[in-house]
Design a protein around this motif. Structure first.
Motif, PDB file in Angstrom:
ATOM      1  N   ASP A 156       0.847  -1.186   0.000  1.00  0.00           N
ATOM      2  CA  ASP A 156       0.000   0.000   0.000  1.00  0.00           C
ATOM      3  C   ASP A 156       0.896   1.255   0.000  1.00  0.00           C
ATOM      4  O   ASP A 156       1.710   1.424   0.908  1.00  0.00           O
ATOM      5  CB  ASP A 156      -0.877  -0.045   1.259  1.00  0.00           C
ATOM      6  CG  ASP A 156      -1.859   1.093   1.336  1.00  0.00           C
ATOM      7  OD1 ASP A 156      -1.744   2.030   0.526  1.00  0.00           O
ATOM      8  OD2 ASP A 156      -2.738   1.038   2.216  1.00  0.00           O
ATOM      9  N   ASP A 158       0.310   4.109   0.878  1.00  0.00           N
ATOM     10  CA  ASP A 158       0.121   4.882   2.109  1.00  0.00           C
ATOM     11  C   ASP A 158       1.071   4.422   3.223  1.00  0.00           C
ATOM     12  O   ASP A 158       1.471   5.216   4.070  1.00  0.00           O
ATOM     13  CB  ASP A 158      -1.333   4.780   2.594  1.00  0.00           C
ATOM     14  CG  ASP A 158      -2.231   5.772   1.859  1.00  0.00           C
ATOM     15  OD1 ASP A 158      -1.696   6.559   1.045  1.00  0.00           O
ATOM     16  OD2 ASP A 158      -3.457   5.754   2.078  1.00  0.00           O
ATOM     17  N   LEU A 159       1.410   3.104   3.213  1.00  0.00           N
ATOM     18  CA  LEU A 159       2.364   2.603   4.223  1.00  0.00           C
ATOM     19  C   LEU A 159       3.698   3.327   4.054  1.00  0.00           C
ATOM     20  O   LEU A 159       4.312   3.762   5.023  1.00  0.00           O
ATOM     21  CB  LEU A 159       2.619   1.106   4.031  1.00  0.00           C
ATOM     22  CG  LEU A 159       1.595   0.090   4.493  1.00  0.00           C
ATOM     23  CD1 LEU A 159       2.149  -1.315   4.336  1.00  0.00           C
ATOM     24  CD2 LEU A 159       1.236   0.315   5.945  1.00  0.00           C
ATOM     25  N   LYS A 161       4.203   6.213   2.512  1.00  0.00           N
ATOM     26  CA  LYS A 161       4.041   7.642   2.837  1.00  0.00           C
ATOM     27  C   LYS A 161       4.185   7.874   4.337  1.00  0.00           C
ATOM     28  O   LYS A 161       4.909   8.767   4.782  1.00  0.00           O
ATOM     29  CB  LYS A 161       2.627   8.099   2.428  1.00  0.00           C
ATOM     30  CG  LYS A 161       2.470   8.505   0.984  1.00  0.00           C
ATOM     31  CD  LYS A 161       1.098   9.140   0.859  1.00  0.00           C
ATOM     32  CE  LYS A 161       0.599   9.223  -0.541  1.00  0.00           C
ATOM     33  NZ  LYS A 161      -0.807   9.684  -0.578  1.00  0.00           N
ATOM     34  N   VAL A 162       3.468   7.056   5.126  1.00  0.00           N
ATOM     35  CA  VAL A 162       3.466   7.240   6.579  1.00  0.00           C
ATOM     36  C   VAL A 162       4.883   7.082   7.137  1.00  0.00           C
ATOM     37  O   VAL A 162       5.332   7.877   7.967  1.00  0.00           O
ATOM     38  CB  VAL A 162       2.483   6.233   7.240  1.00  0.00           C
ATOM     39  CG1 VAL A 162       2.690   6.177   8.738  1.00  0.00           C
ATOM     40  CG2 VAL A 162       1.047   6.614   6.929  1.00  0.00           C
ATOM     41  N   VAL A 163       5.591   6.059   6.643  1.00  0.00           N
ATOM     42  CA  VAL A 163       6.939   5.801   7.155  1.00  0.00           C
ATOM     43  C   VAL A 163       7.916   6.899   6.706  1.00  0.00           C
ATOM     44  O   VAL A 163       8.795   7.309   7.462  1.00  0.00           O
ATOM     45  CB  VAL A 163       7.397   4.380   6.731  1.00  0.00           C
ATOM     46  CG1 VAL A 163       8.829   4.132   7.126  1.00  0.00           C
ATOM     47  CG2 VAL A 163       6.505   3.334   7.374  1.00  0.00           C
ATOM     48  N   LYS A 164       7.718   7.408   5.486  1.00  0.00           N
ATOM     49  CA  LYS A 164       8.557   8.518   4.999  1.00  0.00           C
ATOM     50  C   LYS A 164       8.383   9.730   5.902  1.00  0.00           C
ATOM     51  O   LYS A 164       9.354  10.382   6.286  1.00  0.00           O
ATOM     52  CB  LYS A 164       8.097   8.910   3.586  1.00  0.00           C
ATOM     53  CG  LYS A 164       8.934   8.331   2.475  1.00  0.00           C
ATOM     54  CD  LYS A 164       8.472   8.952   1.171  1.00  0.00           C
ATOM     55  CE  LYS A 164       9.165   8.341  -0.012  1.00  0.00           C
ATOM     56  NZ  LYS A 164       8.616   8.840  -1.280  1.00  0.00           N
ATOM     57  N   VAL A 165       7.122  10.037   6.215  1.00  0.00           N
ATOM     58  CA  VAL A 165       6.836  11.221   7.035  1.00  0.00           C
ATOM     59  C   VAL A 165       7.429  11.067   8.446  1.00  0.00           C
ATOM     60  O   VAL A 165       7.778  12.040   9.093  1.00  0.00           O
ATOM     61  CB  VAL A 165       5.305  11.497   7.064  1.00  0.00           C
ATOM     62  CG1 VAL A 165       4.964  12.574   8.071  1.00  0.00           C
ATOM     63  CG2 VAL A 165       4.826  11.906   5.680  1.00  0.00           C
ATOM     64  N   MET A 166       7.586   9.807   8.882  1.00  0.00           N
ATOM     65  CA  MET A 166       8.221   9.587  10.192  1.00  0.00           C
ATOM     66  C   MET A 166       9.714   9.916  10.146  1.00  0.00           C
ATOM     67  O   MET A 166      10.358  10.032  11.179  1.00  0.00           O
ATOM     68  CB  MET A 166       8.082   8.108  10.595  1.00  0.00           C
ATOM     69  CG  MET A 166       6.744   7.759  11.150  1.00  0.00           C
ATOM     70  SD  MET A 166       6.742   6.011  11.557  1.00  0.00           S
ATOM     71  CE  MET A 166       5.007   5.798  11.867  1.00  0.00           C
ATOM     72  N   GLY A 167      10.260   9.989   8.921  1.00  0.00           N
ATOM     73  CA  GLY A 167      11.688  10.312   8.782  1.00  0.00           C
ATOM     74  C   GLY A 167      12.519   9.159   8.261  1.00  0.00           C
ATOM     75  O   GLY A 167      13.739   9.168   8.383  1.00  0.00           O
ATOM     76  N   SER A 168      11.854   8.178   7.678  1.00  0.00           N
ATOM     77  CA  SER A 168      12.615   7.032   7.177  1.00  0.00           C
ATOM     78  C   SER A 168      13.238   7.337   5.818  1.00  0.00           C
ATOM     79  O   SER A 168      12.618   7.959   4.961  1.00  0.00           O
ATOM     80  CB  SER A 168      11.679   5.829   7.034  1.00  0.00           C
ATOM     81  OG  SER A 168      12.334   4.802   6.329  1.00  0.00           O
ATOM     82  N   GLY A 169      14.473   6.861   5.633  1.00  0.00           N
ATOM     83  CA  GLY A 169      15.118   6.929   4.323  1.00  0.00           C
ATOM     84  C   GLY A 169      14.799   5.653   3.547  1.00  0.00           C
ATOM     85  O   GLY A 169      13.974   4.838   3.984  1.00  0.00           O
ATOM     86  N   GLY A 172      15.332   2.283   5.452  1.00  0.00           N
ATOM     87  CA  GLY A 172      14.277   2.023   6.445  1.00  0.00           C
ATOM     88  C   GLY A 172      13.041   1.453   5.780  1.00  0.00           C
ATOM     89  O   GLY A 172      12.398   0.530   6.301  1.00  0.00           O
ATOM     90  N   HIS A 176      11.771  -2.186   6.788  1.00  0.00           N
ATOM     91  CA  HIS A 176      10.543  -2.318   7.577  1.00  0.00           C
ATOM     92  C   HIS A 176       9.307  -2.620   6.741  1.00  0.00           C
ATOM     93  O   HIS A 176       8.309  -3.097   7.272  1.00  0.00           O
ATOM     94  CB  HIS A 176      10.309  -1.038   8.400  1.00  0.00           C
ATOM     95  CG  HIS A 176      11.329  -0.853   9.461  1.00  0.00           C
ATOM     96  ND1 HIS A 176      11.316  -1.563  10.637  1.00  0.00           N
ATOM     97  CD2 HIS A 176      12.436  -0.071   9.502  1.00  0.00           C
ATOM     98  CE1 HIS A 176      12.346  -1.208  11.375  1.00  0.00           C
ATOM     99  NE2 HIS A 176      13.049  -0.308  10.710  1.00  0.00           N
ATOM    100  N   ILE A 177       9.335  -2.321   5.443  1.00  0.00           N
ATOM    101  CA  ILE A 177       8.131  -2.551   4.636  1.00  0.00           C
ATOM    102  C   ILE A 177       8.367  -3.546   3.507  1.00  0.00           C
ATOM    103  O   ILE A 177       7.671  -4.570   3.420  1.00  0.00           O
ATOM    104  CB  ILE A 177       7.603  -1.209   4.072  1.00  0.00           C
ATOM    105  CG1 ILE A 177       7.199  -0.292   5.232  1.00  0.00           C
ATOM    106  CG2 ILE A 177       6.405  -1.457   3.152  1.00  0.00           C
ATOM    107  CD1 ILE A 177       6.657   1.029   4.826  1.00  0.00           C
TER     108      ILE A 177
END
Lengths: 264, 268
Positions: A156, A158-159, A161-169, A172, A176-177
């Motif tokens: 998805d 959106d998964l 997007k959410v992780v990017k907004v948390m600061g993942s490069g 990550g 994690h995904i």
């Protein structure tokens, strides 16, 4: 562990059905009354003789040689199929250029029934283990390859997007995904692949080999040793069940978050 | 107003898609620290596009003009690595309508996800995670996987997840859209309680008028596509809010009628 009455009942029914079938088979092949032989045991074999042959075969050096040849081809076909399927699947999913360029070739090769490639592979790579591994790989690869692509495409957005907004490069996101998402699909394919890897190895042995369970079936059927053919078929069945159970065990250990998988 | 007091400042924002769709037109918006802005608008008016642009999630098919200044930084001008650092330093919590929990991680692992990317020594992630899991009423469910939770519980985990890393700004895109009416009202009540404690600047998108009034300290009504901010209403009701008590009160109904009058002209 509590065993329900229904489970006992089902197991009794299963045993009775099997016993009746074996009895009828023994009877029809003249194993109970020699005068009552409906079909020659040369054609259909005879359960009592298959049992004798089974013990004789599995205690011989021949069995170790055959089993070792088939298992080596199966396991290497599986390992190489998984590694190459996942690797190329990731490249296909992430490179639009690679996907657009190679898609027609992949689709064309995938439509070929892979056993039809076995004679050609044997001509190219000889009667040794390499040709069996390649036949096995040619079946496993496409199952894993398409599941890897599907796994990545099913993520998805959106998964991410959410992780990017948390600061993942990028790393990550992969850790994690992407990798866990691929694992789900690859393990689903792994369950199917173990059986297909065995099929590939046996087909390779049918076409040309010096040893192996497939080779032993071919030799025995040529000599009308029907009991030996059944013996090897039973061994292949046990082997297949063990491989599937092993894949279920690994899947349930690795994908703890998924409900336990059990297929026949 | 000094720009230091503003957490979000959108100036003359225009967004076109490569397909030719003009999604947003001359959007201007200002949000002070701690303010909670609900955004209402008809379907397809560009609410989600507005959130995506505010978050800096620009895709290749978008043509964006204008300025989006978040926490004093023009997010549209940042390069990839600068944007990663911006997210890590500022902290933005993002909750979507869809379930974005990672199914292979437990509740606790999901809530702690941001701790892998942020190295803020001032935050004790474990303690914060425990605190917010308890705050959203999920104590005892730490080792459950998302599949073992209901829709409402999963949304609460998402909220706990984005509060754990102490973001300065919260962005929520119809977070309760998929929930049943009763769970939704409960979640609205819980969210206002959490926001009252956490004091986060919040952008909350919804197409439910009542929800917009319950959550927001301000409600912005968008026009139909190409969307623009048509009017902003102050919601002068005490915080935190309980939808079960609030609905039907004269002040709520009065506000509801005012917003509806504005919104109904945009409805198809």
């Amino acid at each position: 562990m509590k065993i329900s009455l229904r489970t006992i009942y089902i197991n009794v029914v299963r045993f009775v059905i099997l016993a009746v079938l074996v009895f009828l088979w023994e009877l029809a092949s003249g194993g109970i009354y020699e005068d009552f032989e409906l079909i020659s045991p040369l054609i259909i074999g005879r359960p009592s003789l298959i049992a004798e042959d089974f013990i004789r075969y599995v205690t011989s050096d021949l069995f170790i040689r055959d089993l070792s040849a088939t298992m080596q081809a199966t396991i290497w076909g599986l390992i190489i199929g998984i590694v190459s399927g996942v690797g190329l699947g990731i490249i296909f999913a992430y490179s639009k250029f690679v996907e657009d360029t190679f898609r027609p070739f992949v689709v064309a090769i995938n439509t070929l029934p892979r056993p039809a490639l076995a004679p050609l592979i044997t001509i190219w790579f000889g009667f040794g283990i390499i040709s069996k591994i390649l036949v096995s790989w040619s079946i496993v690869f496409f199952i894993i390859f398409f599941n890897t692509i599907q796994g990545i495409k099913s993520i998805d957005p959106d998964l991410i997007k959410v992780v990017k907004v948390m600061g993942s490069g990028r790393m990550g996101i992969i850790r994690h995904i992407i990798l866990p998402a691929i694992a789900t699909w690859v393990f689903a394919a792994f369950r199917v692949s173990v059986s297909f890897a065995l099929i590939g190895a046996v087909i390779g042995e049918f076409v040309g080999a010096h040893a192996g369970l497939g080779y032993r079936i071919l030799v025995a059927s040529g000599l009308f040793e029907t009991n030996r053919v059944f013996t090897v078929l039973i061994i292949l069945m046990i082997l297949g069940i063990c491989l599937v159970k092993f894949s279920e065990y690994v899947e349930n250990k690795v994908l703890k978050w998924k409900p336990p998988t059990a297929i026949y | 107003m000094s720009s230091d007091e503003l957490d979000i400042q959108i100036k003359n924002l225009d967004v076109h898609y490569a397909t030719g769709v003009h999604a947003l037109r001359n959007v201007n918006l200002e949000l002070k620290k701690g303010e909670i802005l609900s955004i209402l608008g008809p379907s397809g008016c560009g609410k989600t596009t507005l959130l995506n642009v505010t978050l800096g999630l620009i895709t290749e098919d978008m043509l964006v003009k204008g300025d989006v200044i978040v926490a004093g930084c023009n997010i549209l001008k940042l390069k990839v690595t600068e944007k990663i650092n911006f997210y890590r330093n500022v902290g933005i919590g993002y909750v979507t309508q869809k379930d974005t929990l990672l199914p292979w991680k437990t509740v606790m692992e999901n809530v702690l996800l941001a701790s892998h990317f942020r190295r803020d020594k001032n935050i004790n992630f474990e303690e914060e995670a425990k605190k917010y899991i308890e705050l959203v009423g999920l104590k005892g469910f730490e080792n459950y996987y998302p599949d073992q939770l209901s829709g409402g519980m999963r949304q609460r985990v998402q909220i706990a997840r984005c509060l754990t890393y102490s973001p300065r700004i919260l962005v929520m895109d119809e977070p309760f859209g998929a929930l049943d009416a009763y769970t939704r009202m409960n979640m609205q009540k819980e969210l206002t309680t959490i926001l009252n404690i956490a004091k986060k600047t919040t952008l909350f998108v919804t197409h439910d008028l009542d929800e917009a009034l319950i959550i927001g300290t301000k409600v912005a009504v968008m026009s139909k596509r190409p969307g623009t901010i048509k009017e902003i209403f102050d919601v002068d009701l005490p915080y935190p809010r309980d939808p079960f008590k609030l609905k039907g009160t004269s002040k709520f109904e009065e506000l509801r009628n005012m917003v509806w009058e504005c919104l109904s002209k945009e409805a198809i």
